[in-house]
Write a protein that holds these residues in place. Structure first.
Motif, short mmCIF file in Angstrom:
data_model
loop_
_atom_site.label_atom_id
_atom_site.label_comp_id
_atom_site.label_asym_id
_atom_site.label_seq_id
_atom_site.Cartn_x
_atom_site.Cartn_y
_atom_site.Cartn_z
N ARG A 49 0.85 -1.20 0.00
CA ARG A 49 0.00 0.00 0.00
C ARG A 49 0.87 1.24 0.00
O ARG A 49 2.06 1.18 0.30
CB ARG A 49 -0.96 0.02 1.18
N ASP A 50 0.26 2.36 -0.33
CA ASP A 50 0.94 3.65 -0.30
C ASP A 50 0.48 4.42 0.92
O ASP A 50 -0.67 4.32 1.34
CB ASP A 50 0.59 4.49 -1.54
N VAL A 51 1.38 5.20 1.49
CA VAL A 51 1.04 6.15 2.54
C VAL A 51 1.28 7.52 1.95
O VAL A 51 2.35 7.80 1.40
CB VAL A 51 1.90 5.93 3.80
N THR A 52 0.27 8.39 2.05
CA THR A 52 0.34 9.73 1.47
C THR A 52 0.31 10.78 2.56
O THR A 52 -0.53 10.72 3.47
CB THR A 52 -0.84 9.96 0.50
N CYS A 53 1.20 11.74 2.48
CA CYS A 53 1.23 12.85 3.43
C CYS A 53 -0.05 13.68 3.26
O CYS A 53 -0.38 14.11 2.16
CB CYS A 53 2.47 13.72 3.19
#
Length: 83
Positions: A4-8
Motif C-alpha cells: 500500500r501507499d502512505v500519502t502525506c
C-alpha cells in the motif's frame, strides 16, 4: 511487492510500503494522527514533516473574523486597554 501507499496529508508526498521493510523504517520521521470523528469513526492522517502537520492543524482551526479582531483597536490603531 507493494502492499500500500502512505500519502502525506499535508503535501501529498507518497511512500510505498512493502513487505520487505518494516513500516517503522520506511516511515522514519513521519507523524501519524488518528482523529475520532464520532462513534466508531476514525480518520487516520500521515505527515512527512512537522511543517506539514502544522499546516494541516492550522487549516483545521476556525479563524477569528478580522472585523472582530479590529474591534479591539481604537482609532489610532492601538490596542484597546479598557477591556
Amino acid at each position: 511487492m507493494v502492499e500500500r501507499d502512505v500519502t502525506c496529508s499535508g503535501c501529498g508526498e507518497k511512500v510505498e510500503l512493502s513487505s520487505e521493510q518494516p513500516p517503522c523504517q520506511v516511515l522514519d520521521g513521519w507523524f501519524m494522527l488518528s482523529q475520532w470523528k464520532g462513534l466508531g469513526s476514525v480518520e487516520h492522517h500521515h505527515f512527512c514533516s512537522l511543517t506539514c502537520l502544522e499546516k494541516w492543524a492550522e487549516a483545521q482551526t476556525p479563524k477569528i473574523p478580522r472585523v472582530f479582531l479590529e474591534s479591539f483597536t481604537d482609532e489610532d490603531g492601538e490596542g484597546n486597554t479598557s477591556l
